[in-house]
Design an enzyme around this catalytic site. Structure first.
Site, PDB file in Angstrom:
ATOM      1  N   HIS A   1      33.512  38.141  37.485  1.00 31.78           N
ATOM      2  CA  HIS A   1      33.308  36.705  37.551  1.00 31.78           C
ATOM      3  C   HIS A   1      31.947  36.375  38.157  1.00 31.78           C
ATOM      4  O   HIS A   1      31.238  37.221  38.693  1.00 31.78           O
ATOM      5  CB  HIS A   1      34.438  36.035  38.340  1.00 31.78           C
ATOM      6  CG  HIS A   1      34.477  36.386  39.807  1.00 31.78           C
ATOM      7  ND1 HIS A   1      33.760  35.702  40.760  1.00 31.78           N
ATOM      8  CD2 HIS A   1      35.158  37.351  40.475  1.00 31.78           C
ATOM      9  CE1 HIS A   1      33.996  36.208  41.952  1.00 31.78           C
ATOM     10  NE2 HIS A   1      34.838  37.224  41.812  1.00 31.78           N
TER      11      HIS A   1
ATOM     12  N   CYS B   1      37.258  42.170  43.511  1.00 31.68           N
ATOM     13  CA  CYS B   1      36.770  41.795  42.189  1.00 31.68           C
ATOM     14  C   CYS B   1      35.269  42.036  42.099  1.00 31.68           C
ATOM     15  O   CYS B   1      34.597  42.247  43.106  1.00 31.68           O
ATOM     16  CB  CYS B   1      37.095  40.332  41.898  1.00 31.68           C
ATOM     17  SG  CYS B   1      38.845  40.041  41.539  1.00 31.68           S
TER      18      CYS B   1
END
Length: 441
Positions: A311, A330
């Protein structure tokens, strides 16, 4: 949606998205095809000629070039069986030796308990079944060539192999061998287009037809419980202007829910909306799309039990740091909107210059709309989250990378131990679910 496009800051489509139509193919051994014409005694034991057994013995003698140890395959026993001539002993020993070589060349020698946070399930054991590979090698009289066809196809494996042949430094040789084996933990063929990130390098590559199209700096998980695991997943969609549902560990545990409910002005400025269930009192907080959203302006939808994804981030200054092991697990990606637009183009089934242009225009419009939009990826786009401490960098130079999570030691130690038979294909290690990627740094 049609398809996307470009250096997002200028509102243009990324240049040179696709490699030339014709990419010269490297010379490779014949593709493996189950073609058993020799009647096996059992699926695990097949009939061997003296000539084929000698060819196998020669492979064992040279297997050190692939970073494996000839002693693991008991060459003295195979040599004795050859000397004894045709018969059950030769069939048993040669079949066992061949099977061990297939397993190690196809799946890797390192046992699962030495592969820390490795959750990739290698499909090659099903694609190239040992009995079928053996039958083909014997029916075609190509023992050496068939075994060679199991080598990883990625050019980084060949680069490590060449380096192994040119160094006598013991410690360096061990590190090369460990990283050659890591390539065997993955599928032999990674596909025609894919994303691959080497966590310790802090880099992401978009690859099409073995050509690196573009590279992006990354921010990965901090060492410890939030260290990024190794995965092989598939991008199913690109989410522009994502929302972020805040986990209860922050809503309740860190008091964010009460803060949002008690400070509506601050909450609105930060993009938070809270709802309270009138019966249970349960508070849900969702951060709306916007420049301050913790996921930035793009998220790749790649469902997996670890809740790991790639992301954007509003803290883009952190990409200038040398040590970028800073996230909650992440992977934050540099130039994320450019990547998202590019993937939307490559993920279109009708990929022509006209559709690429239309998709580029539409994706730019969507990404600047400020509205949550999910664009499905129609063509396969695998994502490989890997961990190599030696390999080629984005400039193509072979180098070492810092072992930021301490994952080398168990792999290196496994090479000092006897070869382990009947190894598990899946890890029994706990999957640590990453519940947030809050910008706390």
């Amino acid at each position: 949606m049609a398809l996307p496009g470009a250096a997002f800051a200028q509102g243009k489509a990324p240049a040179n998205l696709l490699p030339p139509e014709s990419v010269p193919a490297a010379a490779t051994p014949p593709a493996l095809q189950p073609a058993p014409t020799v009647q096996p005694i059992t699926p695990d034991v097949q009939r061997w000629s003296i000539a084929d057994a000698r060819a196998l013995l020669q492979v064992v003698g040279g297997i050190g070039a692939e970073g494996l140890d000839p002693a693991d395959y008991k060459p003295a026993e195979l040599e004795a069986a050859i000397a004894g001539g045709h018969g059950e002993a030769l069939d048993q020993v040669a079949s066992r030796t061949f099977a061990w070589l297939v397993e190690d060349l196809r799946d890797g020698r390192t046992p699962m308990d030495a592969r820390r946070q490795w959750f990739v399930v290698d499909p090659d054991a099903d694609r190239y079944r040992t009995a079928d590979v053996m039958a083909q090698a014997l029916s075609s009289r190509t023992v050496a060539q068939t075994l060679a066809s199991l080598h990883p196809e990625h050019p980084d494996y060949a680069a490590l192999r060449a380096e192994l042949a040119n160094t006598q430094d013991a410690a360096k040789r061990k590190l090369i061998r460990a990283n050659m084996d890591r390539w065997r933990w993955l599928a032999k063929d990674l596909g025609t287009q894919y994303l691959i990130t080497n966590v310790p390098e802090y880099q992401l590559r978009l690859t099409v037809n073995d050509k690196i199209i573009s590279t992006y700096k990354t921010i990965v998980g901090k060492p410890g419980r939030t260290a990024t695991p190794q995965l092989a997943e598939t991008v199913e969609g690109v989410i522009f202007n994502p929302t972020w549902t805040v986990p209860q560990s922050i809503v309740k545990g860190e008091g964010l829910g009460a803060k949002v409910l008690g400070n509506p002005g601050w909450a609105k400025a930060a993009g938070y909306k809270a709802t309270r269930d009138p019966k249970s009192g349960f508070v849900t907080v969702v951060q709306q799309p916007g420049a301050n959203n913790s996921l930035g302006l793009m998220k790749l939808d790649m469902p997996n039990p670890h809740a790991i994804f790639l992301h954007d981030t509003p803290s883009r200054n952190l990409f200038n740091a040398e040590n970028r092991a800073l996230s909650h697990g992440c992977i934050r990606t540099e130039r994320a909107q450019e990547l998202a637009i590019t993937l939307a183009i490559l993920g279109n089934l009708a990929n022509t210059p006209e559709t690429r242009k239309a998709a580029a225009d539409e994706a730019v419009a969507i990404s600047t709309s400020g509205k949550y939009t999910r664009v499905p990826i129609q063509k396969s786009m695998p994502v490989y989250i890997t961990y190599f401490t030696m390999g080629r960098d984005i400039e193509g130079n072979l180098r070492t990378f810092s072992d930021i999570y301490g994952r080398d030691a168990p792999v290196l130690a496994s090479f000092d131990k006897p070869r382990q038979e009947n190894r598990a294909r899946r890890t029994s290690e706990e999957a640590v679910e990453i519940v947030d990627d809050l910008q706390t740094i």
